[in-house]
Enzyme design. Structure first.
Site, mmCIF file in Angstrom:
data_model
loop_
_atom_site.group_PDB
_atom_site.id
_atom_site.type_symbol
_atom_site.label_atom_id
_atom_site.label_comp_id
_atom_site.label_asym_id
_atom_site.label_seq_id
_atom_site.Cartn_x
_atom_site.Cartn_y
_atom_site.Cartn_z
ATOM 1 N N HIS A 195 -9.440 4.858 -2.055
ATOM 2 C CA HIS A 195 -8.702 4.921 -0.778
ATOM 3 C C HIS A 195 -9.506 5.759 0.206
ATOM 4 C CE1 HIS A 195 -4.447 3.608 -1.829
ATOM 5 N NE2 HIS A 195 -5.143 3.419 -2.928
ATOM 6 N N ASP A 208 0.848 -1.192 0.000
ATOM 7 C CA ASP A 208 0.000 0.000 0.000
ATOM 8 C C ASP A 208 0.889 1.250 0.000
ATOM 9 O OD1 ASP A 208 -2.380 1.459 0.234
ATOM 10 O OD2 ASP A 208 -2.336 1.397 2.435
ATOM 11 N N HIS A 209 0.652 2.150 -0.924
ATOM 12 C CA HIS A 209 1.413 3.410 -1.000
ATOM 13 C C HIS A 209 2.930 3.225 -1.023
ATOM 14 C CE1 HIS A 209 -1.975 6.180 -0.741
ATOM 15 N NE2 HIS A 209 -2.498 5.326 0.113
ATOM 16 N N ASN A 242 -9.996 0.414 0.084
ATOM 17 C CA ASN A 242 -9.037 0.230 1.165
ATOM 18 C C ASN A 242 -9.691 0.524 2.510
ATOM 19 O OD1 ASN A 242 -7.441 0.055 -1.082
ATOM 20 N ND2 ASN A 242 -5.797 1.331 -0.277
ATOM 21 N N GLY A 252 -11.669 4.777 2.504
ATOM 22 C CA GLY A 252 -13.075 4.365 2.517
ATOM 23 C C GLY A 252 -13.669 4.234 3.916
#
Ligand SMILES: [Zn+2]
Length: 300
Positions: A208, A80-81, A230, A210
């Site tokens: 993203h 993630d990221h 996410n 959420g």
């Protein structure tokens, strides 16, 4: 079973549901989402942010892979990221099957350049790539961070970005923020922008931030074509609220993890269940023929 991000999200897009990507930042949360997904027969993405990975240590990924290999639920392991090419390569080496490169803070052309390089590396070893265009907001205390002002994704630029980078999924900015919104802030998704993006782009779209958006808005976003959402804060809040309650109310003798955590896992699991239902992901394991293919291919 372990599958790639593309295998996961192409099925979700075709069947109009969104895959929950849970940032389960500890072994206890992993147990909660595994149990929830098994019970709900829901595919999911195990999302690990670089800060979480640093805390968990690389060996945690081996634990997740073990869970994947011993489950019939399709699962992708996703960075993630990812903030740099080095982080992406590190994740690939650990066995992640999907990576996000987030260069959304860079100017458009530079974002394309970095993303193209990551796609070249990841695709050469069969790993899927998510990138982001526009910026996700930040409400404060999250591992994901973000910016204070959201820049909405431009649908035309999104189409250009996707065709020039060859990414497998695109994170869009339509008004969400990482974390939980302060009480005086009412989050509002720009579903009109989302609709335009879905017409301009034909790869799966990702939401993203959420956590804590109204359920109706999230359900509508799924209907409109969001294929991955996410979830980080919501599952962690359920877990820690119960933990706080147990530690505050219990006698000082309580110390065994197997006495403290099971109730926290159960409460966290309920939140995961709700998200799976909201995203229309329950009972979607049946949409994947991959497991049968692998079994047949192995001559069993
Ligand atoms: Zn994010």
């Amino acid at each position: 079973m372990l599958i790639t991000g593309k295998e996961m999200l192409d099925v979700a897009k075709a069947n109009k549901f969104a895959v929950p990507a849970f940032n389960a930042g500890s072994g206890q949360l992993l147990t909660a989402i595994m149990e929830s997904a098994e019970e709900k027969q829901a595919p999911f993405i195990m999302a690990i942010h670089p800060s979480e990975l640093k805390f968990l240590r690389d060996s945690f990924v081996a634990q997740v892979i073990y869970e994947c290999n011993h489950s019939r639920i399709p699962i992708a392991i996703h960075l993630d990221h990812g903030a740099s090419i080095e982080q992406v390569i590190h994740a690939i080496q650990l066995g992640f099957t999907s990576v996000m490169i987030d260069s959304s803070h860079l100017p458009f052309e530079e974002n394309i350049k970095v993303t193209q390089e990551v796609v070249k590396i990841a695709h050469s070893v069969g790993v899927s790539v998510e990138a982001e265009l526009g910026t996700i907001g930040d409400t404060g205390n999250t591992v994901e961070g973000g910016v204070t002002e959201v820049i909405y994704t431009d649908p035309d630029r999104a189409a250009e970005f996707v065709s020039r980078t060859n990414i497998d999924s695109l994170a869009v900015a339509i008004g969400t923020a990482h974390g939980i919104y302060p009480k005086n802030v009412k989050p509002k998704l720009r579903l009109d922008i989302l609709e335009k993006i879905t017409k301009a782009v034909d790869i799966p779209l990702v939401l993203h931030g959420g956590s804590s958006n109204p359920d109706e808005e999230i359900a509508k976003a799924v209907q409109l074509g969001i294929s991955k959402i996410n979830i980080s804060s919501d599952i962690k809040i359920s877990f820690t609220e119960k933990l706080r309650e147990i530690l505050n109310n219990s006698n000082f003798e309580i110390r065994e993890p197997n006495a403290i955590f099971p109730e926290c896992i159960n409460v966290c699991r309920k939140t995961a269940d709700q998200k799976i239902d909201l995203f229309n992901a329950a009972d979607k394991v049946k949409c994947f023929s991959l497991f049968d293919k692998v079994v047949a291919g192995a001559g069993l």
